[in-house]
Write a protein that holds these residues in place. Structure first.
Motif, PDB file in Angstrom:
ATOM      1  N   SER A   1     133.455  33.050 144.753  1.00  7.39           N
ATOM      2  CA  SER A   1     134.421  33.885 145.479  1.00  7.39           C
ATOM      3  C   SER A   1     134.834  35.088 144.627  1.00  7.39           C
ATOM      4  O   SER A   1     135.113  36.158 145.148  1.00  7.39           O
ATOM      5  N   CYS A   2     134.862  34.901 143.314  1.00 10.10           N
ATOM      6  CA  CYS A   2     135.133  35.996 142.383  1.00 10.10           C
ATOM      7  C   CYS A   2     133.843  36.207 141.593  1.00 10.10           C
ATOM      8  O   CYS A   2     133.406  35.303 140.869  1.00 10.10           O
ATOM      9  N   PRO A   3     133.177  37.346 141.736  1.00  5.42           N
ATOM     10  CA  PRO A   3     131.880  37.545 141.084  1.00  5.42           C
ATOM     11  C   PRO A   3     131.934  37.349 139.565  1.00  5.42           C
ATOM     12  O   PRO A   3     132.929  37.671 138.924  1.00  5.42           O
ATOM     13  N   ALA A   4     130.865  36.815 139.028  1.00  2.00           N
ATOM     14  CA  ALA A   4     130.720  36.652 137.581  1.00  2.00           C
ATOM     15  C   ALA A   4     130.222  37.968 137.002  1.00  2.00           C
ATOM     16  O   ALA A   4     129.316  38.597 137.565  1.00  2.00           O
ATOM     17  N   VAL A   5     130.813  38.385 135.898  1.00  3.71           N
ATOM     18  CA  VAL A   5     130.372  39.598 135.208  1.00  3.71           C
ATOM     19  C   VAL A   5     129.388  39.166 134.132  1.00  3.71           C
ATOM     20  O   VAL A   5     129.746  38.450 133.199  1.00  3.71           O
ATOM     21  N   LEU A   6     128.140  39.574 134.307  1.00  2.00           N
ATOM     22  CA  LEU A   6     127.066  39.154 133.411  1.00  2.00           C
ATOM     23  C   LEU A   6     126.510  40.340 132.624  1.00  2.00           C
ATOM     24  O   LEU A   6     126.433  41.449 133.144  1.00  2.00           O
ATOM     25  N   PRO A   7     126.096  40.074 131.379  1.00  2.00           N
ATOM     26  CA  PRO A   7     125.489  41.162 130.600  1.00  2.00           C
ATOM     27  C   PRO A   7     124.093  41.481 131.118  1.00  2.00           C
ATOM     28  O   PRO A   7     123.386  40.599 131.617  1.00  2.00           O
ATOM     29  N   LEU A   8     123.699  42.723 131.006  1.00  2.80           N
ATOM     30  CA  LEU A   8     122.316  43.101 131.278  1.00  2.80           C
ATOM     31  C   LEU A   8     121.573  42.891 129.958  1.00  2.80           C
ATOM     32  O   LEU A   8     121.845  43.580 128.981  1.00  2.80           O
TER      33      LEU A   8
END
Length: 176
Positions: free
Chosen positions: A56-63
């Protein structure tokens, strides 16, 4: 966590007193291959979990992608700091996702990923080529994802890519 504890213990048992050098992890290529296989297994197992809803709350992932030319031009300290930034973001994403997952299978896999990633994070903080400690003030390139499987994909890519190449680079210096 046995795998995370094993990683940290194997590292600490092979640290030289005068300068931290993860000789066994770096010099024994079988260990990083083991962690790559484990990352692939975690990714496969989470894909088999039933009914994993989008976050429901997007995960912030590294590129975590990179070009080999860019990678070769960086110092080992720069590589280490970059990987620490990636791991910090990944740990935050895994922790946030755990709070949103009610599925036992998904929660179990996220816990395992968190333990493994945290072990690498702690390990990489134990040695440095520059004065001062790592500060979590980095801003890696990132993306938002709503699928839990994306967290596992990012972790696998990080272990298979930057971490493997970083340990390979260190082996050239430490394993004579």
């Amino acid at each position: 966590s046995p795998p995370g504890l094993l990683l940290l213990t194997s590292f600490l048992l092979h640290v030289k007193e005068d300068r931290a050098s993860p000789t066994r992890l770096v010099c024994d290529n079988r260990l990083i291959q083991k962690y790559i296989v484990e990352a692939k297994d975690m990714e496969k197992r989470v894909g088999q979990c039933q009914a994993l809803p989008p976050l429901s709350c997007p995960a912030v992932l590294p590129l975590v992608d990179f070009t080999f030319q860019q990678w070769k031009s960086k110092s080992n300290e720069t590589k280490r700091r970059e990987i620490l930034c990636d791991l910090a973001l990944l740990l935050g994403a895994a922790a946030a996702a755990q709070g949103q997952v009610s599925n036992d299978c998904g929660d179990r896999q996220l816990s395992q990923l968190y333990r493994h990633a945290n072990s690498f994070f702690l390990l990489l903080q134990t040695f440095s080529w520059e004065a001062g400690h790592w500060e979590p003030s980095c801003s890696p390139h990132s993306m938002e994802e709503t699928q839990i499987t994306s967290i596992f994909l990012t972790y696998r890519q990080l272990v298979q890519g930057k971490l493997r190449f970083f340990f390979n680079d260190l082996a050239k210096v430490l394993c004579k």
